[in-house]
Structure formats: C-alpha cells, structure tokens
Design a protein around this motif. Structure first.
Motif, PDB file in Angstrom:
ATOM      1  N   ILE A   1       0.842  -1.210   0.000  1.00  0.00           N
ATOM      2  CA  ILE A   1       0.000   0.000   0.000  1.00  0.00           C
ATOM      3  C   ILE A   1       0.875   1.258   0.000  1.00  0.00           C
ATOM      4  CG2 ILE A   1      -2.042  -1.042   1.058  1.00  0.00           C
ATOM      5  CD1 ILE A   1      -1.113   0.250   3.741  1.00  0.00           C
TER       6      ILE A   1
ATOM      7  N   VAL B   1     -11.091  -5.682  -1.925  1.00  0.00           N
ATOM      8  CA  VAL B   1     -11.446  -4.905  -0.733  1.00  0.00           C
ATOM      9  C   VAL B   1     -11.432  -3.444  -1.161  1.00  0.00           C
ATOM     10  CG1 VAL B   1     -10.796  -4.266   1.622  1.00  0.00           C
ATOM     11  CG2 VAL B   1     -10.438  -6.609   0.824  1.00  0.00           C
ATOM     12  N   SER B   2     -12.623  -2.868  -1.382  1.00  0.00           N
ATOM     13  CA  SER B   2     -12.737  -1.521  -1.969  1.00  0.00           C
ATOM     14  C   SER B   2     -11.900  -1.424  -3.249  1.00  0.00           C
ATOM     15  CB  SER B   2     -12.311  -0.428  -0.983  1.00  0.00           C
ATOM     16  OG  SER B   2     -13.223  -0.330   0.064  1.00  0.00           O
ATOM     17  N   ASP B   3     -11.807  -2.463  -3.960  1.00  0.00           N
ATOM     18  CA  ASP B   3     -11.035  -2.569  -5.198  1.00  0.00           C
ATOM     19  C   ASP B   3     -11.710  -3.608  -6.077  1.00  0.00           C
ATOM     20  OD1 ASP B   3      -8.895  -0.875  -5.361  1.00  0.00           O
ATOM     21  OD2 ASP B   3      -7.478  -2.209  -4.366  1.00  0.00           O
TER      22      ASP B   3
ATOM     23  N   ALA C   1      -4.880  -1.599   3.882  1.00  0.00           N
ATOM     24  CA  ALA C   1      -4.854  -0.309   4.592  1.00  0.00           C
ATOM     25  C   ALA C   1      -5.723  -0.391   5.846  1.00  0.00           C
ATOM     26  CB  ALA C   1      -5.333   0.800   3.659  1.00  0.00           C
TER      27      ALA C   1
ATOM     28  N   TYR D   1     -12.589   4.381   4.362  1.00  0.00           N
ATOM     29  CA  TYR D   1     -11.557   4.836   3.435  1.00  0.00           C
ATOM     30  C   TYR D   1     -12.010   6.207   2.934  1.00  0.00           C
ATOM     31  CZ  TYR D   1      -9.277   0.239   2.992  1.00  0.00           C
ATOM     32  OH  TYR D   1      -8.589  -0.917   3.219  1.00  0.00           O
ATOM     33  N   GLU D   2     -11.056   7.098   2.686  1.00  0.00           N
ATOM     34  CA  GLU D   2     -11.459   8.388   2.134  1.00  0.00           C
ATOM     35  C   GLU D   2     -10.372   8.977   1.249  1.00  0.00           C
ATOM     36  OE1 GLU D   2     -13.489  10.011   0.662  1.00  0.00           O
ATOM     37  OE2 GLU D   2     -14.907  10.391   2.281  1.00  0.00           O
TER      38      GLU D   2
ATOM     39  N   ALA E   1      -5.358   7.686  10.018  1.00  0.00           N
ATOM     40  CA  ALA E   1      -4.186   6.886   9.639  1.00  0.00           C
ATOM     41  C   ALA E   1      -3.822   7.315   8.224  1.00  0.00           C
ATOM     42  CB  ALA E   1      -4.507   5.408   9.704  1.00  0.00           C
ATOM     43  N   ARG E   2      -2.811   8.152   8.133  1.00  0.00           N
ATOM     44  CA  ARG E   2      -2.508   8.831   6.871  1.00  0.00           C
ATOM     45  C   ARG E   2      -1.195   8.322   6.278  1.00  0.00           C
ATOM     46  NH1 ARG E   2       0.454  13.627   6.173  1.00  0.00           N
ATOM     47  NH2 ARG E   2       0.083  14.423   4.088  1.00  0.00           N
ATOM     48  N   GLU E   3      -1.203   8.082   4.973  1.00  0.00           N
ATOM     49  CA  GLU E   3       0.028   7.711   4.245  1.00  0.00           C
ATOM     50  C   GLU E   3       0.758   6.531   4.909  1.00  0.00           C
ATOM     51  OE1 GLU E   3      -0.498   9.109   1.310  1.00  0.00           O
ATOM     52  OE2 GLU E   3       1.485  10.000   1.154  1.00  0.00           O
ATOM     53  N   LEU E   4      -0.007   5.521   5.277  1.00  0.00           N
ATOM     54  CA  LEU E   4       0.585   4.373   5.962  1.00  0.00           C
ATOM     55  C   LEU E   4       1.692   3.732   5.131  1.00  0.00           C
ATOM     56  CD1 LEU E   4      -2.703   2.762   7.331  1.00  0.00           C
ATOM     57  CD2 LEU E   4      -0.968   3.992   8.647  1.00  0.00           C
TER      58      LEU E   4
ATOM     59  N   LYS F   1       4.360   4.919   4.210  1.00  0.00           N
ATOM     60  CA  LYS F   1       5.080   5.840   3.318  1.00  0.00           C
ATOM     61  C   LYS F   1       5.916   6.824   4.135  1.00  0.00           C
ATOM     62  CE  LYS F   1       1.170   5.743   0.173  1.00  0.00           C
ATOM     63  NZ  LYS F   1       0.308   6.532  -0.668  1.00  0.00           N
TER      64      LYS F   1
ATOM     65  N   TYR G   1      -5.938   8.224   3.294  1.00  0.00           N
ATOM     66  CA  TYR G   1      -6.391   8.103   4.680  1.00  0.00           C
ATOM     67  C   TYR G   1      -7.244   6.877   4.922  1.00  0.00           C
ATOM     68  CZ  TYR G   1      -5.436  12.908   6.302  1.00  0.00           C
ATOM     69  OH  TYR G   1      -4.853  14.078   6.718  1.00  0.00           O
ATOM     70  N   VAL G   2      -7.023   6.262   6.076  1.00  0.00           N
ATOM     71  CA  VAL G   2      -8.037   5.389   6.675  1.00  0.00           C
ATOM     72  C   VAL G   2      -8.511   6.138   7.920  1.00  0.00           C
ATOM     73  CG1 VAL G   2      -8.541   3.159   7.732  1.00  0.00           C
ATOM     74  CG2 VAL G   2      -6.810   3.318   5.928  1.00  0.00           C
TER      75      VAL G   2
HETATM   76  N1  SAM Z   1      -7.498  -2.693  -1.603  1.00  0.00           N
HETATM   77  C1  SAM Z   1      -6.868  -1.694  -0.773  1.00  0.00           C
HETATM   78  C2  SAM Z   1      -6.598  -2.293   0.611  1.00  0.00           C
HETATM   79  O1  SAM Z   1      -6.393  -3.474   0.726  1.00  0.00           O
HETATM   80  O2  SAM Z   1      -6.509  -1.558   1.584  1.00  0.00           O
HETATM   81  C3  SAM Z   1      -7.689  -0.431  -0.717  1.00  0.00           C
HETATM   82  C4  SAM Z   1      -7.882   0.214  -2.056  1.00  0.00           C
HETATM   83  S1  SAM Z   1      -8.917   1.622  -2.032  1.00  0.00           S
HETATM   84  C5  SAM Z   1      -9.196   1.894  -3.759  1.00  0.00           C
HETATM   85  C6  SAM Z   1      -7.827   2.923  -1.712  1.00  0.00           C
HETATM   86  C7  SAM Z   1      -8.083   3.548  -0.352  1.00  0.00           C
HETATM   87  O3  SAM Z   1      -7.431   2.788   0.644  1.00  0.00           O
HETATM   88  C8  SAM Z   1      -7.501   4.952  -0.221  1.00  0.00           C
HETATM   89  O4  SAM Z   1      -8.412   5.941  -0.704  1.00  0.00           O
HETATM   90  C9  SAM Z   1      -7.305   5.073   1.271  1.00  0.00           C
HETATM   91  O5  SAM Z   1      -8.528   5.344   1.921  1.00  0.00           O
HETATM   92  C10 SAM Z   1      -6.869   3.643   1.617  1.00  0.00           C
HETATM   93  N2  SAM Z   1      -5.409   3.518   1.546  1.00  0.00           N
HETATM   94  C11 SAM Z   1      -4.688   2.880   0.592  1.00  0.00           C
HETATM   95  N3  SAM Z   1      -3.370   3.004   0.857  1.00  0.00           N
HETATM   96  C12 SAM Z   1      -3.260   3.724   1.991  1.00  0.00           C
HETATM   97  C13 SAM Z   1      -2.154   4.186   2.770  1.00  0.00           C
HETATM   98  N4  SAM Z   1      -0.900   3.930   2.416  1.00  0.00           N
HETATM   99  N5  SAM Z   1      -2.409   4.908   3.891  1.00  0.00           N
HETATM  100  C14 SAM Z   1      -3.681   5.186   4.250  1.00  0.00           C
HETATM  101  N6  SAM Z   1      -4.752   4.776   3.550  1.00  0.00           N
HETATM  102  C15 SAM Z   1      -4.554   4.054   2.432  1.00  0.00           C
END
Ligand code: SAM
Length: 302
Positions: free
Chosen positions: A35, A112-114, A138, A183-184, A209-212, A214, A242-243
C-alpha cells in the motif's frame, strides 16, 4: 584484531523453500501488493508473480512498474471496474486451459474496496480454485496501529460522495458497537471529518491513519470535536491517503442513547448540568436521573 563477516541472511534458503511449495495449475491467485512501501510484499506473493502465466491487474502501467521493482516482467491482462465481467470470462478460459493467473489491484488486497470480487465469483462458479495470498491492507494496518480498544470492527469503506446520502449512511451506523473503518480520498477528508463530528457527536475518538507505510506516515487520535482543527492545522493534511477509524457505540448504547448524548452535549455546553438533564429529559422522553448521570460523565470527558 580479526573481523568476521556476519552470517549471510537466511533469505535465500527461505525463498528456495517457498518456491518449492505447491502452486496448483488452473488456479487464480489473489495476491496482495504493497500500500506504499515496496518492501511490504510476501515471499509467496513474489514467487507466485514470478511463476504466473499472466497477471490480471487494475492498471497495467502501475503493475508493470511494480513488477519491474521486483525484477519481473509478465503478460498483463487489464481487469478493472469497467471491464471486470469480460475480463472474468477471459480469465476463466485461460484457467481452464491449465494456466496459473495472479490477480492484483493497484495497492493492497484485491476485492477490498477494489475490483476483483466479480472475477473471484466467476472463477469459483466455473468450479476452479481461488487461492488468497494475504498481505498489505490499509484497513487492517490502521486497526493494528490505531490504538482503539476493540473486539470488533465494521468495515464501511468509502462513503457516498453526496452529503445527504453520506449522513444517512453515518446515521445508520450510530448504534454499531464496533470500531468503524472508513476509506477516504484526500480531497474529501475535511468534509467527511465534519460529517463524522456532526453525526457521532464530539466525544467519540477518531484515528486518522494517513500515508501508511510511506515517508510521511502519520497516525493521530483525538476526540471528534478536535478532528476538524487537526486537519485545518496543516495544509498537507488535505493530501495523502487516509483510513479513518471511529470508536464504536458502547455495547449497551442504542441509537436512542446516541441521540440523547447529542442533545446533552449541546445543552451542557450552555447550561448547568442539572438544567441540561431536565431539558434533555423533556426532549428525549428519557429518565432525568439517568441523563443527569450521563451529563456528569460527558462533562468530565470534555
Ligand atoms: N485494496 C486496498 C486495501 O487493501 O486496503 C484499498 C484500495 S482503495 C481503492 C484505496 C483507499 O485505501 C484509499 O483511498 C485510502 O482510503 C486507503 N489507503 C490505501 N493506501 C493507503 C495508505 N498507504 N495509507 C492510508 N490509507 C490508504
């Protein structure tokens, strides 16, 4: 003085062990990818990606780049939300001919949201095998490091974009006795935070939980009443992924209790506790004494 070289790390031998495990033919491998941090991929995922006949993916450019980081190059099959049904039919026929296909999304765990669920459904319906290769998610990463005490969580994913629909979804979640996981997208983070505070009231805890995984990873927890100010305090906070976790209703709480809390919170901000409880009792029809006790609790928490 003689110096000795440290023992070489055990990775080569474990990688060899993993590569000798059984990877059946005619199987769809659902592979989690990082992620954010390219290092967050499992040995088994790397092995499957290297032996797969093709990789089905959301975005062929992204996946080509990711595979390149691992020294891999594969046939890529586009399988995104706009062509998932057709892609599924194509993948089923390739699996029936004995191939191994890996399914990945742009980041984290597919389906999962994908995209991915339709493909998995079609492959299973055709009587073929689907194997999960677990890894980054995430939601689970945020839950693991967010520090909210929970026995349960409720995965909501993305909220509706339209304000009224979003509020309705949130209102339906008011009494759920589990940590809520959202998720947002970054450009909606401020308005979603405002909607969460409006519906859940000032006292529940939120975790950003931002930019996990990274470079600019940030995990911040506060009561919802402080959440909007936290976002506004740094313009960078309207960027990045963000989560959001929101503390669930306590097991005994009901939607009624949440509404009573909302009324009490408004009143105790303006009135003495006794008067606030009396007015809240008139508005909600609940017992004055219980509301008085609850008002004292809320007052202490502020
Ligand atoms: N399938 C992915 C998963 O397993 O978590 C999620 C995909 S969904 C399209 C993307 C969303 O996941 C982002 O808008 C954000 O809310 C969250 N997300 C993905 N990567 C992230 C990260 N590194 N830090 C925080 N939130 C993340």
């Amino acid at each position: 003085m003689t110096s000795t070289l440290p023992n070489s790390p055990p990775f080569p031998s474990i990688m060899q062990e993993v590569s000798q495990q059984v990877y059946p033919l005619s199987t769809l491998y659902v592979v989690a990818t990082p992620i954010g941090n390219t290092g967050d991929i499992t040995l088994r995922a790397l092995n499957v990606l290297s032996i797969a006949d093709a990789v089905a993916c959301e975005d062929t450019r992204n996946t080509a780049q990711l595979l390149h980081r691992y020294g891999l190059s594969k046939e890529l099959i586009a399988a995104h939300e706009h062509n998932e049904r057709e892609a599924a039919a194509k993948l089923v026929s390739r699996l029936q001919s004995g191939q191994r296909i890996a399914l990945v999304s742009d980041a984290g765990t597919p389906a999962v949201s994908d995209p991915g669920a339709r493909i998995v459904d079609a492959v299973r319906a055709a009587g073929l095998r689907v194997m999960p290769l677990p890894g980054a998610s995430a939601a689970v990463s945020a839950l693991s490091a967010g520090g909210l005490l929970h026995d349960r969580f409720y995965f909501v994913g993305f909220l509706p974009v339209k304000a009224r629909q979003r509020e309705q979804v949130l209102e339906d979640l008011l009494a759920v006795p589990a940590t809520l996981v959202f998720y947002e997208a970054p450009h909606r983070i401020a308005e979603t935070t405002a909607a969460l505070a409006k519906v859940f009231g000032p006292h529940r805890q939120i975790v950003f939980a931002r930019e996990l995984t990274k470079l600019f990873e940030e995990i911040h927890r506060c009561p919802l009443q402080e959440a909007e100010a936290w976002i506004a305090a740094d313009s960078n906070r309207e960027k990045g992924e963000y989560v959001l976790l929101v503390e669930g209703a306590t097991a005994a709480a009901s939607a009624d209790d949440a509404e009573a809390d909302r009324i009490l919170s408004i009143l105790i901000a303006e009135l003495p506790v006794k008067q606030a409880a009396a007015l809240a009792a008139q508005i909600s029809g609940k017992k004055k004494n219980a509301l008085y006790e609850r008002a004292l609790q809320l007052k202490q928490e502020t």
